[in-house]
Every structure is written in structure tokens, then in C-alpha cells.
Design a protein around this motif. Structure first.
Motif, short mmCIF file in Angstrom:
data_model
loop_
_atom_site.label_atom_id
_atom_site.label_comp_id
_atom_site.label_asym_id
_atom_site.label_seq_id
_atom_site.Cartn_x
_atom_site.Cartn_y
_atom_site.Cartn_z
N MET A 6 8.91 -9.47 -14.26
CA MET A 6 7.92 -8.44 -14.02
C MET A 6 6.76 -9.03 -13.23
N ARG A 7 6.13 -8.17 -12.43
CA ARG A 7 4.90 -8.58 -11.78
C ARG A 7 3.79 -7.69 -12.32
N ILE A 8 2.57 -8.18 -12.29
CA ILE A 8 1.42 -7.43 -12.77
C ILE A 8 0.69 -6.87 -11.55
N GLU A 9 0.47 -5.54 -11.55
CA GLU A 9 -0.32 -4.91 -10.51
C GLU A 9 -1.55 -4.30 -11.16
N HIS A 10 -2.58 -4.10 -10.36
CA HIS A 10 -3.86 -3.62 -10.87
C HIS A 10 -4.34 -2.43 -10.05
N ASP A 11 -4.92 -1.46 -10.75
CA ASP A 11 -5.63 -0.36 -10.09
C ASP A 11 -6.89 -0.06 -10.89
N THR A 12 -7.56 1.03 -10.56
CA THR A 12 -8.83 1.32 -11.24
C THR A 12 -8.66 1.63 -12.73
N LEU A 13 -7.44 1.95 -13.15
CA LEU A 13 -7.19 2.22 -14.57
C LEU A 13 -6.80 0.97 -15.34
N GLY A 14 -6.54 -0.12 -14.64
CA GLY A 14 -6.19 -1.36 -15.32
C GLY A 14 -4.92 -1.99 -14.77
N ARG A 73 -0.74 -3.02 -14.98
CA ARG A 73 0.56 -2.50 -15.40
C ARG A 73 1.62 -3.49 -14.94
N GLU A 74 2.66 -3.60 -15.76
CA GLU A 74 3.83 -4.37 -15.34
C GLU A 74 4.71 -3.47 -14.48
N VAL A 75 5.20 -4.06 -13.39
CA VAL A 75 6.13 -3.39 -12.48
C VAL A 75 7.33 -4.33 -12.34
N THR A 129 3.40 4.45 -8.77
CA THR A 129 4.71 5.00 -9.09
C THR A 129 5.08 4.67 -10.52
N GLN A 130 4.76 3.47 -10.98
CA GLN A 130 5.03 3.09 -12.36
C GLN A 130 4.32 4.04 -13.33
N ARG A 131 3.07 4.36 -13.01
CA ARG A 131 2.34 5.31 -13.87
C ARG A 131 2.99 6.69 -13.82
N MET A 158 2.54 8.63 -3.12
CA MET A 158 2.24 7.23 -3.41
C MET A 158 3.50 6.40 -3.53
N ASN A 159 4.59 6.97 -4.04
CA ASN A 159 5.86 6.25 -4.10
C ASN A 159 6.26 5.82 -2.69
N VAL A 160 6.16 6.74 -1.74
CA VAL A 160 6.50 6.42 -0.34
C VAL A 160 5.54 5.37 0.20
N ASN A 161 4.23 5.55 -0.02
CA ASN A 161 3.25 4.56 0.47
C ASN A 161 3.54 3.16 -0.06
N GLU A 162 3.85 3.08 -1.35
CA GLU A 162 4.10 1.77 -1.96
C GLU A 162 5.38 1.14 -1.45
N VAL A 163 6.43 1.93 -1.32
CA VAL A 163 7.70 1.39 -0.81
C VAL A 163 7.51 0.89 0.62
#
Length: 174
Positions: A1-9, A11-13, A23-25, A101-106
Motif C-alpha cells: 500500500m502507499r499512503i496518499e494525503h488530501d485535505t481530509l487526511g 488514506r492507504e491506496v 477515487t479511494q474515498r 477525479m478517477n480519470v484525473n488520477e489515472v
């Protein structure tokens, strides 16, 4: 897993996922129908993203290496090479934001890989600052819906023409 961060905190992806934290959210919060978004819509959003990346390159509003990597990533998605990376549910809150956002992230992660990085290295290519530069879901999604509808109506028209020809041949046989 990798850890990503956003304004909410944080998350493992999954380490090998081409999507990211948004997308994980969405997967955690919007698993309503169990059906994915139609690939025709994903491809239409990708066409919009490619046009934007190339336009930003032409205007020198995006570094050329990033714009080129994004355009190449779009071509890969349009060729169907990463259909499994588009995991958002067809029914979701936010009027398409999760799919957008799924498309943006991919696309960001594919561009990162093309530039020699690892997924999640958004300092190199950001889903928001680079892929989504100057865009909003309220602009991209309706445009993409229209593009997808045009392609699907063309398919329907071709199928109906084939059906009509078949029926006419059967009628002539009687």
C-alpha cells in the motif's frame, strides 16, 4: 500500500493502483450500484483531458514534458489499455466528481510513470494542478456526456442501418 494525503487526511491506496486518494474515498463512500461507469464516458472525459493538455502546452501554460506525457497517457486510455483503473460506481454523489477525479488520477499516474516516477508522486504530475488545470467537473462532465452520447448514437445508427438492410433482404426473399 502507499499512503496518499488530501485535505481530509491520509488514506492507504493499493501500491499498484493507477487511481489515487479521491477515487479511494469514492470507493469507500459511493459503492451504490455495484456497476462501473461506462467506458464510453471515461473515454470521452479522456478526450477532453487530452485536448486540454495539448492546448495548455500550446499556450505554454503547462510544461511540455508533462503535457506530452499526459497526451500519451490519454492515448493509452483511449486504446483501452487501462480500463480496469476506472473503478468508480455508476451511481455516485457529487454530479460526477468521483468519476472526473478517477480519470484525473489515472492520467496523472500514467504520466508520472512515463516520466520515470512512481504512482502517487504528485509533485511530478498533479491530478489537480496539471491534469485538471483550468477545468471543473461542471464543465468537463457535461462536455464528455455529449461526446459519449454522440459516439453511442453513431453506434446505434450503424446497428439500425444493418438491421434495416437485413430486413429488406428478407422482404425481397419473400
Amino acid at each position: 500500500m502507499r499512503i496518499e494525503h488530501d485535505t481530509l487526511g491520509d488514506r492507504e491506496v493499493p501500491e499498484d493502483a493507477l487511481y489515487g486518494i479521491h477515487t479511494q474515498r469514492a470507493l469507500e463512500n459511493f459503492g451504490v450500484s455495484g456497476r462501473g461507469v461506462r467506458i464510453e464516458l471515461i473515454r470521452a472525459i479522456t478526450l477532453v483531458k487530452k485536448a486540454c493538455a495539448l492546448t495548455h502546452k500550446e499556450l505554454d501554460a503547462l510544461p511540455h514534458d508533462i503535457a506530452d506525457a499526459l497526451a500519451d497517457a490519454c492515448d493509452d486510455v483511449l486504446a483501452g489499455l487501462h480500463n480496469d483503473a476506472f473503478v468508480t460506481d455508476a451511481l455516485q454523489g457529487g454530479a460526477g466528481t468521483s468519476t472526473h477525479m478517477n480519470v484525473n488520477e489515472v492520467l496523472a499516474n500514467l504520466a508520472i510513470i512515463k516520466l520515470g516516477g512512481r504512482p502517487g508522486d504528485y509533485a511530478r504530475v498533479s491530478p489537480l494542478d496539471h491534469v485538471n488545470r483550468g477545468q471543473s467537473t461542471n464543465d468537463v462532465y457535461p462536455s464528455a456526456l455529449r461526446i459519449a452520447a454522440i459516439y453511442l448514437v453513431r453506434e446505434l445508427s450503424e446497428a439500425l442501418a444493418t438491421l434495416q438492410e437485413s430486413l429488406q433482404k428478407k422482404e425481397q426473399a419473400f
